[in-house]
Scaffold this motif. Structure first.
Motif, mmCIF file in Angstrom:
data_model
loop_
_atom_site.group_PDB
_atom_site.id
_atom_site.type_symbol
_atom_site.label_atom_id
_atom_site.label_comp_id
_atom_site.label_asym_id
_atom_site.label_seq_id
_atom_site.Cartn_x
_atom_site.Cartn_y
_atom_site.Cartn_z
ATOM 1 N N ALA A 187 88.310 -51.874 -37.893
ATOM 2 C CA ALA A 187 87.381 -50.806 -38.216
ATOM 3 C C ALA A 187 87.523 -49.662 -37.230
ATOM 4 O O ALA A 187 88.078 -49.821 -36.143
ATOM 5 C CB ALA A 187 85.955 -51.345 -38.201
ATOM 6 N N ASP A 209 85.011 -46.104 -36.029
ATOM 7 C CA ASP A 209 83.826 -45.270 -36.199
ATOM 8 C C ASP A 209 84.253 -43.873 -36.611
ATOM 9 O O ASP A 209 85.188 -43.307 -36.037
ATOM 10 C CB ASP A 209 83.031 -45.202 -34.897
ATOM 11 C CG ASP A 209 82.381 -46.529 -34.551
ATOM 12 O OD1 ASP A 209 82.004 -47.271 -35.488
ATOM 13 O OD2 ASP A 209 82.252 -46.833 -33.349
ATOM 14 N N ASP A 222 79.955 -42.567 -40.050
ATOM 15 C CA ASP A 222 80.161 -43.738 -40.902
ATOM 16 C C ASP A 222 81.108 -44.684 -40.166
ATOM 17 O O ASP A 222 81.425 -44.456 -38.991
ATOM 18 C CB ASP A 222 80.759 -43.319 -42.252
ATOM 19 C CG ASP A 222 80.383 -44.278 -43.390
ATOM 20 O OD1 ASP A 222 80.199 -45.482 -43.126
ATOM 21 O OD2 ASP A 222 80.294 -43.811 -44.539
ATOM 22 N N GLU A 223 81.570 -45.695 -40.863
ATOM 23 C CA GLU A 223 82.573 -46.608 -40.328
ATOM 24 C C GLU A 223 83.588 -46.906 -41.422
ATOM 25 O O GLU A 223 83.203 -47.231 -42.547
ATOM 26 C CB GLU A 223 81.931 -47.915 -39.860
ATOM 27 C CG GLU A 223 82.946 -48.901 -39.290
ATOM 28 C CD GLU A 223 82.330 -50.229 -38.902
ATOM 29 O OE1 GLU A 223 82.279 -50.507 -37.692
ATOM 30 O OE2 GLU A 223 81.913 -50.972 -39.821
ATOM 31 N N THR A 252 84.411 -47.295 -46.616
ATOM 32 C CA THR A 252 83.416 -46.922 -45.617
ATOM 33 C C THR A 252 82.195 -47.818 -45.813
ATOM 34 O O THR A 252 81.903 -48.252 -46.929
ATOM 35 C CB THR A 252 83.010 -45.446 -45.751
ATOM 36 O OG1 THR A 252 82.481 -45.216 -47.053
ATOM 37 C CG2 THR A 252 84.185 -44.530 -45.480
ATOM 38 N N HIS A 253 81.498 -48.092 -44.730
ATOM 39 C CA HIS A 253 80.358 -49.006 -44.820
ATOM 40 C C HIS A 253 79.069 -48.319 -45.245
ATOM 41 O O HIS A 253 78.397 -48.793 -46.154
ATOM 42 C CB HIS A 253 80.170 -49.737 -43.496
ATOM 43 C CG HIS A 253 80.989 -50.978 -43.424
ATOM 44 N ND1 HIS A 253 80.836 -51.920 -42.457
ATOM 45 C CD2 HIS A 253 81.981 -51.443 -44.215
ATOM 46 C CE1 HIS A 253 81.689 -52.910 -42.651
ATOM 47 N NE2 HIS A 253 82.401 -52.634 -43.712
ATOM 48 N N HIS A 274 86.597 -49.391 -42.687
ATOM 49 C CA HIS A 274 86.849 -50.813 -42.460
ATOM 50 C C HIS A 274 87.946 -51.322 -43.383
ATOM 51 O O HIS A 274 87.969 -50.971 -44.561
ATOM 52 C CB HIS A 274 85.542 -51.590 -42.708
ATOM 53 C CG HIS A 274 85.647 -53.047 -42.437
ATOM 54 N ND1 HIS A 274 85.789 -53.978 -43.428
ATOM 55 C CD2 HIS A 274 85.638 -53.732 -41.273
ATOM 56 C CE1 HIS A 274 85.855 -55.192 -42.885
ATOM 57 N NE2 HIS A 274 85.762 -55.065 -41.585
#
Length: 124
Positions: free
Chosen positions: A86, A88, A76-77, A111-112, A79
């Motif tokens: 951000a 990873d 996920d990422e 999380t994105h 942010h």
């Protein structure tokens, strides 16, 4: 006649004062100037779509360095909105986002991919 100990008292007092002042400067005294604050450490874990600790608001002093460490169980990422910072996320590997909180306001950290809120930063 003055004893040797009595003659050394002013020197010992000055030495103790010097050591105390040196320790206060080296360790950071509670009366430190604004902006000389410590790093705000925030640690978050994501497992099975559950965020620990539960998302909440975290107060941060304007000008303070923020270090957010996130360990998740999926790719996920993470942010920080408003700061566009951000990191990873890889399963089981801690990822860190670090920045200086130089903008007043309320900022979402999420999380994105999984769209999980990690916390909200309140900068003032």
């Amino acid at each position: 006649m003055t004893s040797p100990l009595a003659r050394r008292r002013p020197l010992l007092a000055a030495l103790m004062l010097g050591v105390t002042l040196l320790m206060a400067v080296a360790c950071g005294s509670p009366t430190a100037a604004p902006g000389a604050s410590t790093v705000k450490e925030i640690t978050v874990t994501i497992a099975g779509r559950q965020v620990t600790p539960p998302p909440g608001r975290i107060d941060v002093a304007k000008g303070q360095t923020v270090r957010i460490t996130v360990t998740g169980d999926a790719v996920d990422e993470a942010h920080v909105h408003g700061y566009d910072k951000a990191a990873d996320l890889k399963p089981g590997v801690p990822a860190t986002i670090e920045f200086v909180a130089d903008q007043d306001g309320l900022f979402e950290v999420e999380t994105h991919e999984s769209k999980l809120q990690l916390c909200q930063l309140v900068v003032r």
